[in-house]
Design an enzyme around this catalytic site. Structure first.
Site, mmCIF file in Angstrom:
data_model
loop_
_atom_site.group_PDB
_atom_site.id
_atom_site.type_symbol
_atom_site.label_atom_id
_atom_site.label_comp_id
_atom_site.label_asym_id
_atom_site.label_seq_id
_atom_site.Cartn_x
_atom_site.Cartn_y
_atom_site.Cartn_z
ATOM 1 N N LYS A 289 -8.026 -13.549 -10.572
ATOM 2 C CA LYS A 289 -9.225 -12.698 -10.675
ATOM 3 C C LYS A 289 -10.172 -13.046 -9.533
ATOM 4 O O LYS A 289 -10.056 -14.100 -8.901
ATOM 5 C CB LYS A 289 -9.921 -12.913 -12.022
ATOM 6 C CG LYS A 289 -10.359 -14.348 -12.226
ATOM 7 C CD LYS A 289 -11.036 -14.559 -13.569
ATOM 8 C CE LYS A 289 -11.483 -16.022 -13.676
ATOM 9 N NZ LYS A 289 -12.100 -16.368 -14.930
ATOM 10 N N HIS B 78 1.212 1.051 -13.114
ATOM 11 C CA HIS B 78 1.968 -0.144 -13.503
ATOM 12 C C HIS B 78 3.462 0.202 -13.507
ATOM 13 O O HIS B 78 3.845 1.262 -14.014
ATOM 14 C CB HIS B 78 1.529 -0.606 -14.899
ATOM 15 C CG HIS B 78 2.217 -1.860 -15.326
ATOM 16 N ND1 HIS B 78 1.831 -3.107 -14.870
ATOM 17 C CD2 HIS B 78 3.297 -2.060 -16.115
ATOM 18 C CE1 HIS B 78 2.637 -4.018 -15.380
ATOM 19 N NE2 HIS B 78 3.528 -3.415 -16.142
ATOM 20 N N VAL C 158 -9.219 -7.100 -13.653
ATOM 21 C CA VAL C 158 -10.563 -6.528 -13.521
ATOM 22 C C VAL C 158 -11.443 -7.057 -14.649
ATOM 23 O O VAL C 158 -11.062 -7.019 -15.814
ATOM 24 C CB VAL C 158 -10.488 -4.985 -13.554
ATOM 25 C CG1 VAL C 158 -11.858 -4.370 -13.608
ATOM 26 C CG2 VAL C 158 -9.714 -4.488 -12.336
ATOM 27 N N MET D 157 -3.738 -6.985 -7.473
ATOM 28 C CA MET D 157 -3.150 -8.008 -8.338
ATOM 29 C C MET D 157 -4.195 -8.961 -8.943
ATOM 30 O O MET D 157 -3.883 -10.101 -9.263
ATOM 31 C CB MET D 157 -2.068 -8.778 -7.574
ATOM 32 C CG MET D 157 -0.947 -7.873 -7.049
ATOM 33 S SD MET D 157 -0.269 -6.680 -8.246
ATOM 34 C CE MET D 157 0.787 -7.770 -9.170
ATOM 35 N N ASN E 130 -5.150 2.722 -12.973
ATOM 36 C CA ASN E 130 -4.140 1.800 -12.436
ATOM 37 C C ASN E 130 -2.759 2.415 -12.567
ATOM 38 O O ASN E 130 -2.521 3.264 -13.417
ATOM 39 C CB ASN E 130 -4.182 0.480 -13.222
ATOM 40 C CG ASN E 130 -3.214 -0.551 -12.678
ATOM 41 O OD1 ASN E 130 -3.082 -0.716 -11.444
ATOM 42 N ND2 ASN E 130 -2.513 -1.248 -13.546
ATOM 43 N N GLY F 233 0.781 -1.235 0.000
ATOM 44 C CA GLY F 233 0.000 0.000 0.000
ATOM 45 C C GLY F 233 0.813 1.285 0.000
ATOM 46 O O GLY F 233 0.297 2.335 0.387
ATOM 47 N N SER F 234 2.046 1.247 -0.508
ATOM 48 C CA SER F 234 2.824 2.494 -0.500
ATOM 49 C C SER F 234 2.229 3.527 -1.461
ATOM 50 O O SER F 234 2.288 4.730 -1.198
ATOM 51 C CB SER F 234 4.291 2.226 -0.826
ATOM 52 O OG SER F 234 4.454 1.869 -2.176
ATOM 53 N N ASN F 235 1.639 3.072 -2.566
ATOM 54 C CA ASN F 235 0.988 4.034 -3.471
ATOM 55 C C ASN F 235 -0.265 4.625 -2.849
ATOM 56 O O ASN F 235 -0.548 5.813 -3.019
ATOM 57 C CB ASN F 235 0.671 3.370 -4.813
ATOM 58 C CG ASN F 235 1.884 3.337 -5.714
ATOM 59 O OD1 ASN F 235 2.296 4.371 -6.241
ATOM 60 N ND2 ASN F 235 2.497 2.168 -5.843
HETATM 61 C C1 GAR Z 1 3.607 -1.129 -7.410
HETATM 62 O O1 GAR Z 1 4.941 -1.118 -7.856
HETATM 63 C C2 GAR Z 1 2.634 -1.187 -8.573
HETATM 64 O O2 GAR Z 1 3.076 -0.477 -9.681
HETATM 65 C C3 GAR Z 1 2.598 -2.668 -8.840
HETATM 66 O O3 GAR Z 1 2.574 -3.258 -7.560
HETATM 67 C C4 GAR Z 1 3.288 -2.421 -6.658
HETATM 68 C C5 GAR Z 1 2.399 -2.169 -5.462
HETATM 69 O O4 GAR Z 1 3.104 -1.496 -4.466
HETATM 70 N N1 GAR Z 1 1.451 -3.011 -9.597
HETATM 71 C C6 GAR Z 1 1.465 -3.923 -10.556
HETATM 72 O O5 GAR Z 1 2.437 -4.589 -10.869
HETATM 73 C C7 GAR Z 1 0.135 -4.091 -11.267
HETATM 74 N N2 GAR Z 1 0.289 -4.849 -12.465
HETATM 75 P P1 GAR Z 1 2.329 -0.831 -3.244
HETATM 76 O O6 GAR Z 1 1.404 -1.898 -2.659
HETATM 77 O O7 GAR Z 1 3.433 -0.473 -2.287
HETATM 78 O O8 GAR Z 1 1.581 0.361 -3.748
#
Ligand code: GAR
Length: 193
Positions: free
Chosen positions: A68, A114, A98, A95, A112, A15-17
């Site tokens: 999914k 990526h 959708v 992950m 999203n 969940g850093s984003n």
């Molecule tokens: C992030 O790097 C995001 O871009 C990637 O998962 C990580 C989640 O980090 N997403 C994908 O690869 C989607 N295909 P987070 O949980 O720290 O936000």
């Protein structure tokens, strides 16, 4: 002043984003409100981080599929989002692919992030793909979600160099720094349209 757009964040991991988005909101850099944080993983760190901000959380029902939600599970998710008057669905390390119920309920309203410069390195662990391909540069992309994986209209991208001696971990960490800048800025752009 008009009401703040109501966002739900979906994530499966740390969940850093999500934290970057919520901090941008609290800093007044993103005019929006996160009204729900939901995860397909009951023990995902994103849920405890959301609780730390005092935000409501939900865990999605377990799915028999790895990639999914079950069709019923995705319909239940749509109901949950509608009950909460969600206007935008923001994927942050979610992950699961959708599928139609969610896509139909939120047309051009699912975003999203990526960890590559799409269309390069779609799919899982894009930073490992970049390292294996030997590219000098990769990055991250914010895009609309459609029925094709990692292929919806691009909203914004940020470049990240691949450095000599990079490991998968060091490269992903550098991409994540870029993600945390790009995601709030790209979302602000979308919401101001
Ligand atoms: C992030 O790097 C995001 O871009 C990637 O998962 C990580 C989640 O980090 N997403 C994908 O690869 C989607 N295909 P987070 O949980 O720290 O936000």
């Amino acid at each position: 002043m008009s009401a703040l757009p109501r966002l739900a964040v979906l994530g499966s991991g740390k969940g850093s984003n999500f934290v970057a988005l919520q901090e941008a909101i609290l800093a007044g850099k993103l005019r929006a409100q996160i009204v729900l944080v939901a995860s397909d993983m009951a023990d995902a760190v994103i849920l405890s981080r959301a609780l730390g901000f005092g935000l409501p959380t939900a865990t999605l029902p377990p799915s028999p599929f790895r990639t999914k939600l079950s069709p019923e599970g995705e319909i239940a998710l749509v109901e949950l989002l509608k009950e909460n008057d969600i206007e935008w669905v923001v994927l942050a390390g979610y992950m699961r692919v959708v599928k139609e119920p969610l896509l139909k309920a939120f047309p051009q309203r699912i975003i999203n992030i990526h960890p590559s410069l799409l269309p390069a390195f779609k799919g899982l662990k894009a930073w490992e793909q970049a390292l294996a391909a030997g590219v000098a540069e990769t990055g991250c992309t914010v895009h609309y979600v459609n029925q094709d994986i990692d292929a919806g209209e691009i909203i914004g991208q940020q470049r990240v160099p691949v450095l000599p001696g990079d490991t998968a971990e060091s490269l992903h960490a550098r991409i994540q720094v870029a993600e945390h800048e790009l995601y709030p800025a790209a979302l602000a752009k979308v919401l101001s349209r």
